[in-house]
Design an enzyme around this catalytic site. Sequence first.
Site, short mmCIF file in Angstrom:
data_model
loop_
_atom_site.label_atom_id
_atom_site.label_comp_id
_atom_site.label_asym_id
_atom_site.label_seq_id
_atom_site.Cartn_x
_atom_site.Cartn_y
_atom_site.Cartn_z
N ASP A 99 37.28 23.59 -36.85
CA ASP A 99 37.31 23.18 -35.30
C ASP A 99 37.03 24.45 -34.62
OD1 ASP A 99 38.37 22.75 -32.78
OD2 ASP A 99 39.79 21.38 -33.77
N SER A 122 44.40 17.27 -29.46
CA SER A 122 43.95 18.28 -28.38
C SER A 122 44.76 18.43 -27.29
CB SER A 122 42.58 18.13 -28.45
OG SER A 122 41.89 19.02 -27.68
N HIS A 140 36.95 18.95 -34.76
CA HIS A 140 37.78 18.50 -33.88
C HIS A 140 37.45 17.07 -33.22
CE1 HIS A 140 40.49 19.89 -30.60
NE2 HIS A 140 39.90 19.22 -29.70
#
Lengths: 281, 281
Positions: free
Chosen positions: A226, A150, A259
């Site tokens: 996600d 991320s 995620h």
Amino acid sequence: MTMQTVSLNKSHGGTQGVYKHASRETKTDMTFSVYVPPHSDGAKLPVVWYLSGLTCTHANVTEKGEFRSVCAQLGLIFVAPDTSPRGEGVPGDPANAYDVGLCAGFYVEATKGPVARNYRMWSYVTEELAELVAEQFPVDPKRQSILGHSMGGHGALTAALRHRGRYRAASAFAPIVAPSQVPWGIKALSGYLGDNKETWRGHDAVALIENGARFSDLLVDYGDADPFLAEQLRPELLQAACERANIPLTLHRQEGYDHSYYFISTFMSDHLRWHAARLNA
Amino acid sequence: MTMQTVSLNKSHGGTQGVYKHASRETKTDMTFSVYVPPHSDGAKLPVVWYLSGLTCTHANVTEKGEFRSVCAQLGLIFVAPDTSPRGEGVPGDPANAYDVGLCAGFYVEATKGPVARNYRMWSYVTEELAELVAEQFPVDPKRQSILGHSMGGHGALTAALRHRGRYRAASAFAPIVAPSQVPWGIKALSGYLGDNKETWRGHDAVALIENGARFSDLLVDYGDADPFLAEQLRPELLQAACERANIPLTLHRQEGYDHSYYFISTFMSDHLRWHAARLNA
């Protein structure tokens, strides 16, 4: 350079350590973790850098990343830095925000306002901590690679593109690939770098590629469940930039994954094998 | 029987779930986790029960246990219950104690004083949750096994010895093997069962074996750097009891390992393979 040992635990035949030091870059105490796999005396080992995402410290991947078994098997040192300066009274940490301030250093060099004093995560990770790790651990500095998740995927891609000679491999889980174009990135880059968007391009993987930065090849995995995919991550922007620049990108869309570390830990072994193949080439 | 889904995350091809239900045994809401590996429609899978140690909830092993990769490979469902009744106002939780009360149910049926109402973790794990899991997940109830850590190793060994027909395999990481003889156990058993030590023998693996309980074979790993080894764990007592009773015990002394999940996660795969060999025999 000095550091203190916070904890040492034997794991998968090697040693998982957590360490603390007074950082010259962030001007705060900083904590990081290093896993050293089993190895013979005097060996110098390849090192993989893992940059974490928003809300994380070194601890998230250290506890949930499922990297030790494969690092032990492949002989990789695994370093996990923190994500921001730390401690009471660091200026620039707004209340009620998880996407700027503490835990959200974005791996940039802040230049604007009160954040400029401490938010120097770019130099911290790519220079200061690299020196400390090279000095304190059995590292072969010619064999380094970098990955991240991320915000940390953004950090890994930008570090690799700007230090092509330093990192032999780079990959990312669900990275922010074009921070100049997405809400998290716009908030962070304007907060740390100010309003001149030209300066943002040095911390934006897609913009770096457009400006001519290159890398041997890249690996990116993301989950199609996600929740941040469409608004914040936008892997298609990296795909388009890599195509235009002839950078081989292996982009995996993983069905049903989100995620979280449940996603990261599933594909950690694949990424580390990709790194090992390039580190040992 | 009903339950609520707290979270679902795809991981290693299967699904890691966390669930909550109102327990008839503990008379509180209880949370537990279940990993279901990838499987074909209509399949009934073997199930491994994992009992956690002092200070833990379902979350510790769920995050740090490194069991999903091998469960996915071997086709095992993995269930992690909590370690005590939960919630505000459960009587019998002394301040400043980690070894009795919340997080420290010791997998017994409390019979004494105010704890008797809620501290019924024996029935909760071996009866109520077993029924709920069999009803809600694709489980083959004829193929169950059990393992645990520390206090949960004690729980796994006693459950296996008292329900030989139910569990096809049993193992433990750093278990308390003779709670009647060590400080943690003496405090817990006197607190939950009262002063009549004869009643303690039903929740003491070594005493159960002395009283005639048997099991096909057992696997135990412990670290020789475990700070609780000499005073609380005392694996030599289990070794002696198994030798006298002709129970095959595979006892691994692991050099340099401590009591943490860094130890557990290192040997989780070995234990699950031991279980799978017996579950699929």
